[in-house]
Design an enzyme around this catalytic site. Sequence first.
Site, PDB file in Angstrom:
ATOM      1  N   ASP A  91      18.728 -24.421 -16.580  1.00  0.00           N
ATOM      2  CA  ASP A  91      17.423 -23.821 -16.254  1.00  0.00           C
ATOM      3  C   ASP A  91      16.377 -24.931 -16.168  1.00  0.00           C
ATOM      4  O   ASP A  91      16.644 -26.069 -16.542  1.00  0.00           O
ATOM      5  CB  ASP A  91      17.045 -22.771 -17.341  1.00  0.00           C
ATOM      6  CG  ASP A  91      16.913 -23.402 -18.741  1.00  0.00           C
ATOM      7  OD1 ASP A  91      17.592 -22.944 -19.670  1.00  0.00           O
ATOM      8  OD2 ASP A  91      16.133 -24.373 -18.890  1.00  0.00           O
ATOM      9  N   HIS A 106      24.596 -31.091 -16.731  1.00  0.00           N
ATOM     10  CA  HIS A 106      25.461 -30.059 -16.161  1.00  0.00           C
ATOM     11  C   HIS A 106      24.898 -29.506 -14.853  1.00  0.00           C
ATOM     12  O   HIS A 106      25.339 -28.457 -14.385  1.00  0.00           O
ATOM     13  CB  HIS A 106      25.664 -28.916 -17.168  1.00  0.00           C
ATOM     14  CG  HIS A 106      26.546 -29.313 -18.310  1.00  0.00           C
ATOM     15  ND1 HIS A 106      26.680 -28.561 -19.451  1.00  0.00           N
ATOM     16  CD2 HIS A 106      27.328 -30.392 -18.502  1.00  0.00           C
ATOM     17  CE1 HIS A 106      27.525 -29.158 -20.288  1.00  0.00           C
ATOM     18  NE2 HIS A 106      27.922 -30.281 -19.743  1.00  0.00           N
ATOM     19  N   CYS A 114      26.344 -29.914  -1.255  1.00  0.00           N
ATOM     20  CA  CYS A 114      27.337 -29.749  -0.177  1.00  0.00           C
ATOM     21  C   CYS A 114      28.625 -30.460  -0.595  1.00  0.00           C
ATOM     22  O   CYS A 114      28.629 -31.673  -0.872  1.00  0.00           O
ATOM     23  CB  CYS A 114      26.817 -30.365   1.117  1.00  0.00           C
ATOM     24  SG  CYS A 114      28.073 -30.352   2.409  1.00  0.00           S
ATOM     25  N   CYS A 117      29.521 -33.260   2.339  1.00  0.00           N
ATOM     26  CA  CYS A 117      28.827 -34.560   2.566  1.00  0.00           C
ATOM     27  C   CYS A 117      28.018 -35.005   1.351  1.00  0.00           C
ATOM     28  O   CYS A 117      27.401 -36.069   1.369  1.00  0.00           O
ATOM     29  CB  CYS A 117      27.902 -34.440   3.787  1.00  0.00           C
ATOM     30  SG  CYS A 117      26.406 -33.465   3.492  1.00  0.00           S
ATOM     31  N   GLY A 171      20.063 -26.417 -30.434  1.00  0.00           N
ATOM     32  CA  GLY A 171      20.552 -25.204 -29.761  1.00  0.00           C
ATOM     33  C   GLY A 171      21.865 -25.377 -29.039  1.00  0.00           C
ATOM     34  O   GLY A 171      22.065 -24.828 -27.957  1.00  0.00           O
ATOM     35  N   THR A 172      22.782 -26.152 -29.641  1.00  0.00           N
ATOM     36  CA  THR A 172      24.094 -26.298 -29.001  1.00  0.00           C
ATOM     37  C   THR A 172      25.196 -26.140 -30.042  1.00  0.00           C
ATOM     38  O   THR A 172      25.070 -26.578 -31.171  1.00  0.00           O
ATOM     39  CB  THR A 172      24.226 -27.655 -28.262  1.00  0.00           C
ATOM     40  OG1 THR A 172      25.512 -27.735 -27.641  1.00  0.00           O
ATOM     41  CG2 THR A 172      24.001 -28.840 -29.174  1.00  0.00           C
ATOM     42  N   ASN A 197      19.338 -25.967 -35.241  1.00  0.00           N
ATOM     43  CA  ASN A 197      20.143 -24.893 -34.660  1.00  0.00           C
ATOM     44  C   ASN A 197      19.975 -23.612 -35.466  1.00  0.00           C
ATOM     45  O   ASN A 197      19.547 -23.638 -36.614  1.00  0.00           O
ATOM     46  CB  ASN A 197      21.616 -25.347 -34.645  1.00  0.00           C
ATOM     47  CG  ASN A 197      22.380 -24.749 -33.492  1.00  0.00           C
ATOM     48  OD1 ASN A 197      21.982 -24.856 -32.337  1.00  0.00           O
ATOM     49  ND2 ASN A 197      23.480 -24.079 -33.815  1.00  0.00           N
TER      50      ASN A 197
HETATM   51  N1  APR Z   1      17.388 -21.102 -31.756  1.00  0.00           N
HETATM   52  C1  APR Z   1      18.221 -22.143 -32.023  1.00  0.00           C
HETATM   53  N2  APR Z   1      19.559 -22.121 -31.793  1.00  0.00           N
HETATM   54  C2  APR Z   1      20.060 -20.982 -31.262  1.00  0.00           C
HETATM   55  C3  APR Z   1      19.260 -19.843 -30.960  1.00  0.00           C
HETATM   56  C4  APR Z   1      17.871 -19.948 -31.227  1.00  0.00           C
HETATM   57  N3  APR Z   1      17.031 -18.932 -30.973  1.00  0.00           N
HETATM   58  N4  APR Z   1      20.066 -18.871 -30.473  1.00  0.00           N
HETATM   59  C5  APR Z   1      21.324 -19.380 -30.457  1.00  0.00           C
HETATM   60  N5  APR Z   1      21.318 -20.634 -30.947  1.00  0.00           N
HETATM   61  C6  APR Z   1      22.460 -21.554 -31.101  1.00  0.00           C
HETATM   62  C7  APR Z   1      23.749 -20.866 -31.458  1.00  0.00           C
HETATM   63  O1  APR Z   1      23.879 -20.775 -32.879  1.00  0.00           O
HETATM   64  C8  APR Z   1      24.798 -21.815 -30.851  1.00  0.00           C
HETATM   65  O2  APR Z   1      25.169 -22.816 -31.809  1.00  0.00           O
HETATM   66  O3  APR Z   1      22.666 -22.153 -29.846  1.00  0.00           O
HETATM   67  C9  APR Z   1      24.061 -22.480 -29.707  1.00  0.00           C
HETATM   68  C10 APR Z   1      24.525 -22.003 -28.333  1.00  0.00           C
HETATM   69  O4  APR Z   1      25.855 -22.419 -28.179  1.00  0.00           O
HETATM   70  P1  APR Z   1      26.611 -22.116 -26.794  1.00  0.00           P
HETATM   71  O5  APR Z   1      26.394 -20.709 -26.419  1.00  0.00           O
HETATM   72  O6  APR Z   1      28.011 -22.637 -26.946  1.00  0.00           O
HETATM   73  O7  APR Z   1      25.821 -22.999 -25.720  1.00  0.00           O
HETATM   74  P2  APR Z   1      25.927 -24.551 -25.470  1.00  0.00           P
HETATM   75  O8  APR Z   1      26.225 -25.295 -26.740  1.00  0.00           O
HETATM   76  O9  APR Z   1      24.723 -24.970 -24.714  1.00  0.00           O
HETATM   77  O10 APR Z   1      27.210 -24.672 -24.485  1.00  0.00           O
HETATM   78  C11 APR Z   1      27.493 -25.959 -23.984  1.00  0.00           C
HETATM   79  O11 APR Z   1      29.189 -25.038 -22.552  1.00  0.00           O
HETATM   80  O12 APR Z   1      29.839 -23.361 -21.166  1.00  0.00           O
HETATM   81  C12 APR Z   1      29.378 -24.634 -21.196  1.00  0.00           C
HETATM   82  O13 APR Z   1      28.177 -25.671 -19.505  1.00  0.00           O
HETATM   83  C13 APR Z   1      28.061 -24.720 -20.506  1.00  0.00           C
HETATM   84  O14 APR Z   1      26.202 -26.123 -21.037  1.00  0.00           O
HETATM   85  C14 APR Z   1      27.113 -25.189 -21.587  1.00  0.00           C
HETATM   86  C15 APR Z   1      28.042 -25.836 -22.585  1.00  0.00           C
HETATM   87 ZN    ZN Z   2      26.887 -31.338   4.056  1.00  0.00          ZN
END
Ligand code: APR
Ligand code: ZN
EC number: 2.3.1.286
Length: 233
Positions: A91, A106, A114, A117, A171-172, A197
């Site tokens: 986003d 990502h 494309c 090309c 947030g991952t 997180n």
């Molecule tokens: N505030 C903070 N953390 C949060 C919130 C919030 N409001 N809501 C959810 N989370 C945390 C969750 O606890 C979780 O650990 O965000 C994390 C989201 O984890 P995923 O859903 O696995 O997302 P992400 O880590 O970004 O995934 C990585 O996987 O599918 C691929 O390409 C895709 O970029 C993505 C990658």
């Molecule tokens: Zn092209």
Amino acid sequence: MKTIVILTGAGISAESGLDTFRDAGGIWTRYPLEDVATPEGFARDPDLVQGFYNARRAKAAAARPNPAHVALGLLQRDWPGDVVIVTQNVDGLHEAGGADRVIHMHGELSRALCSACGHRWDAPENMAADEPCPQCRGSARPDIVWFGEMPYHMDRIEKALMRADLFAAIGTSGQVWPAAGFVQNARAVGAHTVEINLEPSEVTSEFAESRLGPASETVPVWVADLLSGVGRD
Ligand code: APR
Ligand code: ZN
């Protein structure tokens, strides 16, 4: 002055109304990722894949940055050193929140690529299954890195991690590599590491510090702590 490297994931955009992937009700609990996020899935059914990303593109376009995105924009503006934001998110909410240097490892929903090309352009709201490339009329795809493909800008990311004094993951879930391993790169060069997180991630034990809670609350506090210390050391 200190270099800060920040990795963000879907959790930072959750309070802006965008779905995460692996939480309850997350995207991968509703769509088989091999059907909508792999080159094979796209070759099998381009209609399904373009439709999946068209829906996500519309939702992302309607979303607003939350206080976490805004706080990181402030940090980039006011921190006397370099603040490198590496996002797994596709986003545009970091930029909408005021960040001006964002590495999208990502890809981005707002861009089309494309396959013939390599041309990139701003994606239309709705991409058709046979969306033509404006340059060569070849077949267009969302400019998104799919499973099995190499993330973008890894050279820039690795260089930034080599000079990190502070690394934060926000947030991952720490389930997708190579992003989940960035904390180890940062620790190897002696950086302080903090996980911000909703709950501990898969790699939480790698971090020196952990701040749990919703990003819209925890990130502004973290940024305020950092900026209040500016000029003290
Ligand atoms: N505030 C903070 N953390 C949060 C919130 C919030 N409001 N809501 C959810 N989370 C945390 C969750 O606890 C979780 O650990 O965000 C994390 C989201 O984890 P995923 O859903 O696995 O997302 P992400 O880590 O970004 O995934 C990585 O996987 O599918 C691929 O390409 C895709 O970029 C993505 C990658
Ligand atoms: Zn092209």
